[in-house]
Design an enzyme around this catalytic site. Structure first.
Site, PDB file in Angstrom:
ATOM      1  N   LEU A   1      77.818  42.015  38.467  1.00 60.57           N
ATOM      2  CA  LEU A   1      78.841  41.960  39.509  1.00 60.57           C
ATOM      3  C   LEU A   1      79.536  40.611  39.410  1.00 60.57           C
ATOM      4  CD1 LEU A   1      76.855  43.343  42.600  1.00 60.57           C
ATOM      5  CD2 LEU A   1      78.472  44.605  41.175  1.00 60.57           C
ATOM      6  N   ASP A   2      80.804  40.567  39.788  1.00 59.37           N
ATOM      7  CA  ASP A   2      81.522  39.298  39.806  1.00 59.37           C
ATOM      8  C   ASP A   2      80.858  38.343  40.791  1.00 59.37           C
ATOM      9  OD1 ASP A   2      83.362  40.373  38.065  1.00 59.37           O
ATOM     10  OD2 ASP A   2      84.724  41.018  39.660  1.00 59.37           O
ATOM     11  N   LYS A   3      81.129  37.072  40.623  1.00 59.05           N
ATOM     12  CA  LYS A   3      80.544  36.034  41.476  1.00 59.05           C
ATOM     13  C   LYS A   3      80.700  36.360  42.962  1.00 59.05           C
ATOM     14  CE  LYS A   3      81.279  31.185  42.744  1.00 59.05           C
ATOM     15  NZ  LYS A   3      82.131  29.994  42.533  1.00 59.05           N
TER      16      LYS A   3
ATOM     17  N   ARG B   1      88.934  45.861  40.772  1.00 56.27           N
ATOM     18  CA  ARG B   1      89.944  44.889  41.182  1.00 56.27           C
ATOM     19  C   ARG B   1      91.274  45.124  40.473  1.00 56.27           C
ATOM     20  NH1 ARG B   1      86.974  39.300  40.266  1.00 56.27           N
ATOM     21  NH2 ARG B   1      88.876  38.488  41.223  1.00 56.27           N
TER      22      ARG B   1
END
Length: 302
Positions: A136-138, A235
């Site tokens: 997962l992204d930060k 996104r």
């Protein structure tokens, strides 16, 4: 090992400069003493021949090859509390908070999920990527699967490949979405900015399904299911249909209005995983509650 080449042209003039000075002028981020050591220690070749004299003058068209030693990055063990929702001998399911990097990167070798996992179970060092098979992204919170054996890793990756793991997200996007739908648009790296992704016909296949969960004035809360797992997929796809996630600074192309809501991360949470346990065979349904900051965001826009 890092190798760098410098080509010196001398068609209309004589170079007549010391080798160490030539390298200093071309390698500005390295000190003169560091460059001298490279030359003395046989790390520089001119026209494919070793040259270990820093004061040697270059008079003609020359190809200079420099060999740099790549520094080994050591990942530190760190005692970081993990929110573990499920664990057995073969896998772990972790609820990742926002502002938490999964993999260490350039100038970022600590305070990541990897650092925490090494401390929690150092046998994971034996597994490729410490058992992490998706990320997962930060600033995307939610569920991540960690595999604890080589066999489990292989089986889980196979399940992902054939879309047998159901991954659902909840996100809040800008604008009013009228109907449920899906996005089928290929994704590739941005040519100019390698940390961004782009919609590209020559990219990799990416499919995202979305379903309206709740409508607000100028915003929509969605349930999102991804059939593929490409970097920044949700996104970039939501931005592609002109409904970027609230707080997504990287992909939000909509001009900010005076009264627009400020949110310090993309409003996206991985809340549900569904898959067959690769060893035991039973179905694993794992839920993660919507985090407090997104709940507060919903109150504000409600």
């Amino acid at each position: 090992m890092i190798i760098k080449y410098i080509i010196l042209q001398s068609n209309n003039y004589i170079i007549k400069k010391r080798l160490d000075k030539i390298l200093s002028n071309n390698l500005l981020k390295y000190s003169r003493s560091y460059i001298k050591n490279l030359i003395i220690n046989n790390k520089v070749k001119t026209n494919y021949k070793l040259l270990n004299k820093p004061n040697k003058k270059i008079f003609k068209k020359t190809l200079i090859k420099i060999i740099f030693k790549k520094k080994k990055k050591t990942i530190k063990y760190q005692k970081i509390k993990l929110n573990i929702l499920y664990e057995d001998k073969y896998l772990i399911i972790i609820n990742k908070p926002k502002n938490f990097v999964v993999h260490p990167g350039y100038k970022n070798l600590k305070n990541t999920l990897i650092n925490a996992l090494i401390y929690y179970n150092n046998f994971l060092i034996l597994i490729k990527r410490l058992g992490i098979i998706h990320r997962l992204d930060k600033d995307t919170s939610g569920l991540i699967i960690i595999t604890k054996t080589l066999l489990t890793r292989k089986l889980i990756i196979n399940s992902l490949k054939y879309h047998k793991i159901k991954k659902e997200y909840k996100g809040i996007v800008n604008g009013n979405i009228i109907n449920n739908g899906y996005i089928n648009a290929k994704i590739s790296r941005n040519i100019r900015n390698r940390i961004k992704m782009d919609i590209n016909k020559k990219g990799k296949k990416a499919i995202t399904y979305y379903k309206i969960d709740k409508k607000f004035n100028n915003y929509t809360k969605l349930k999102i299911l991804i059939k593929t797992g490409k970097t920044h997929q949700i996104r970039i796809h939501m931005s592609y249909i002109n409904h970027p996630l609230i707080g997504d600074k990287k992909y939000n192309k909509i001009k900010k209005k005076k009264n627009s809501i400020k949110f310090n991360r993309q409003a996206l949470h991985s809340y549900f995983l569904n898959f067959y346990h690769p060893i035991y065979g039973f179905i694993l349904n794992c839920y993660s509650q919507i985090p407090l900051d997104i709940l507060n965001l919903i109150k504000i826009i409600n």
